[in-house]
Write a protein that holds these residues in place. Structure first.
Motif, PDB file in Angstrom:
ATOM      1  N   ILE A  57     -29.480  35.151  15.563  1.00  0.00           N
ATOM      2  CA  ILE A  57     -29.424  33.841  14.899  1.00  0.00           C
ATOM      3  C   ILE A  57     -28.073  33.211  15.216  1.00  0.00           C
ATOM      4  O   ILE A  57     -27.031  33.727  14.818  1.00  0.00           O
ATOM      5  CB  ILE A  57     -29.591  33.979  13.374  1.00  0.00           C
ATOM      6  CG1 ILE A  57     -30.926  34.638  13.044  1.00  0.00           C
ATOM      7  CG2 ILE A  57     -29.465  32.621  12.691  1.00  0.00           C
ATOM      8  CD1 ILE A  57     -31.064  35.046  11.584  1.00  0.00           C
ATOM      9  N   GLU A  85     -24.880  40.312  10.675  1.00  0.00           N
ATOM     10  CA  GLU A  85     -26.341  40.333  10.590  1.00  0.00           C
ATOM     11  C   GLU A  85     -26.956  39.224  11.434  1.00  0.00           C
ATOM     12  O   GLU A  85     -27.944  39.439  12.130  1.00  0.00           O
ATOM     13  CB  GLU A  85     -26.796  40.169   9.140  1.00  0.00           C
ATOM     14  CG  GLU A  85     -26.607  41.397   8.291  1.00  0.00           C
ATOM     15  CD  GLU A  85     -27.083  41.175   6.868  1.00  0.00           C
ATOM     16  OE1 GLU A  85     -28.138  40.524   6.683  1.00  0.00           O
ATOM     17  OE2 GLU A  85     -26.404  41.640   5.950  1.00  0.00           O
ATOM     18  N   CYS A  86     -26.371  38.030  11.326  1.00  0.00           N
ATOM     19  CA  CYS A  86     -26.871  36.900  12.117  1.00  0.00           C
ATOM     20  C   CYS A  86     -26.778  37.218  13.604  1.00  0.00           C
ATOM     21  O   CYS A  86     -27.729  36.990  14.356  1.00  0.00           O
ATOM     22  CB  CYS A  86     -26.082  35.626  11.806  1.00  0.00           C
ATOM     23  SG  CYS A  86     -26.430  34.910  10.192  1.00  0.00           S
ATOM     24  N   ARG A  87     -25.650  37.752  14.016  1.00  0.00           N
ATOM     25  CA  ARG A  87     -25.460  38.088  15.434  1.00  0.00           C
ATOM     26  C   ARG A  87     -26.464  39.136  15.888  1.00  0.00           C
ATOM     27  O   ARG A  87     -27.088  39.000  16.941  1.00  0.00           O
ATOM     28  CB  ARG A  87     -24.033  38.581  15.663  1.00  0.00           C
ATOM     29  CG  ARG A  87     -23.778  38.947  17.117  1.00  0.00           C
ATOM     30  CD  ARG A  87     -22.355  39.314  17.351  1.00  0.00           C
ATOM     31  NE  ARG A  87     -21.601  38.058  17.447  1.00  0.00           N
ATOM     32  CZ  ARG A  87     -20.291  37.988  17.417  1.00  0.00           C
ATOM     33  NH1 ARG A  87     -19.578  39.070  17.263  1.00  0.00           N
ATOM     34  NH2 ARG A  87     -19.683  36.835  17.526  1.00  0.00           N
ATOM     35  N   ALA A 138     -22.302  37.395   8.965  1.00  0.00           N
ATOM     36  CA  ALA A 138     -22.131  36.958  10.354  1.00  0.00           C
ATOM     37  C   ALA A 138     -22.603  38.047  11.322  1.00  0.00           C
ATOM     38  O   ALA A 138     -23.256  37.749  12.329  1.00  0.00           O
ATOM     39  CB  ALA A 138     -20.673  36.607  10.616  1.00  0.00           C
ATOM     40  N   VAL A 142     -25.285  30.674  14.633  1.00  0.00           N
ATOM     41  CA  VAL A 142     -24.790  29.793  13.569  1.00  0.00           C
ATOM     42  C   VAL A 142     -23.446  29.242  14.006  1.00  0.00           C
ATOM     43  O   VAL A 142     -22.512  29.999  14.261  1.00  0.00           O
ATOM     44  CB  VAL A 142     -24.638  30.551  12.231  1.00  0.00           C
ATOM     45  CG1 VAL A 142     -24.065  29.636  11.167  1.00  0.00           C
ATOM     46  CG2 VAL A 142     -25.964  31.131  11.780  1.00  0.00           C
ATOM     47  N   LEU A 171     -31.366  31.191   5.571  1.00  0.00           N
ATOM     48  CA  LEU A 171     -31.315  32.650   5.549  1.00  0.00           C
ATOM     49  C   LEU A 171     -30.922  33.163   4.165  1.00  0.00           C
ATOM     50  O   LEU A 171     -31.581  34.034   3.604  1.00  0.00           O
ATOM     51  CB  LEU A 171     -30.326  33.158   6.605  1.00  0.00           C
ATOM     52  CG  LEU A 171     -30.087  34.666   6.640  1.00  0.00           C
ATOM     53  CD1 LEU A 171     -31.336  35.374   7.142  1.00  0.00           C
ATOM     54  CD2 LEU A 171     -28.897  34.992   7.522  1.00  0.00           C
ATOM     55  N   LEU A 216     -28.028  28.942   8.177  1.00  0.00           N
ATOM     56  CA  LEU A 216     -27.384  29.890   7.268  1.00  0.00           C
ATOM     57  C   LEU A 216     -27.903  29.703   5.848  1.00  0.00           C
ATOM     58  O   LEU A 216     -28.202  30.671   5.153  1.00  0.00           O
ATOM     59  CB  LEU A 216     -25.862  29.714   7.312  1.00  0.00           C
ATOM     60  CG  LEU A 216     -25.050  30.656   6.442  1.00  0.00           C
ATOM     61  CD1 LEU A 216     -25.314  32.110   6.797  1.00  0.00           C
ATOM     62  CD2 LEU A 216     -23.559  30.334   6.589  1.00  0.00           C
TER      63      LEU A 216
END
Length: 115
Positions: free
Chosen positions: A71, A65-67, A63, A73, A88, A85
């Motif tokens: 990205i 990393e996504c932020r 999470a 999600v 990824l 997700l």
């Protein structure tokens, strides 16, 4: 050694291997905690089995990393993994599979012959 952690948990090399990890309840909890802005609660993990602790941390890490990558999600139902997700995680697993070298050549410089 890329892709290897100090606790010997190896990364998945396919979506089939990764999916049970992403569907783990503690992975979802960790992911949601980051999305909701909750700080890491070390005491809350004390009574959990080791695998649950790892999955929770995996969820938080992904999470974050996504932020950091921008990205977005939205994940509200643990059993329904959002497409972004899944893409990824599956892409990361495919890259691990391609980077894997045969064991017989591991540790030997490329082009080196024994004999």
């Amino acid at each position: 050694m890329s892709g290897v952690t100090n606790n010997r948990f190896y990364g998945a090399r396919s979506w089939r291997e990764a999916k049970p990890v992403v569907l783990h309840p503690r992975f979802f909890d960790g992911f949601r905690d980051v999305l909701d802005g909750r700080p890491f609660d070390y005491r809350g993990l004390d009574g959990w089995p080791l695998l649950d602790q790892h999955r929770y941390e995996n969820g938080r890490e992904l999470a974050a990393e996504c932020r950091a990558a921008g990205i977005a999600v939205r994940w509200g139902d643990r059993t329904r993994i959002p497409r972004g997700l899944k893409d990824l995680v599956a892409g990361r697993a495919r890259r691990r599979k391609k980077a894997r070298r045969p064991l017989r050549n591991a540790g030997r410089p490329q082009g080196c012959r024994s004999g």
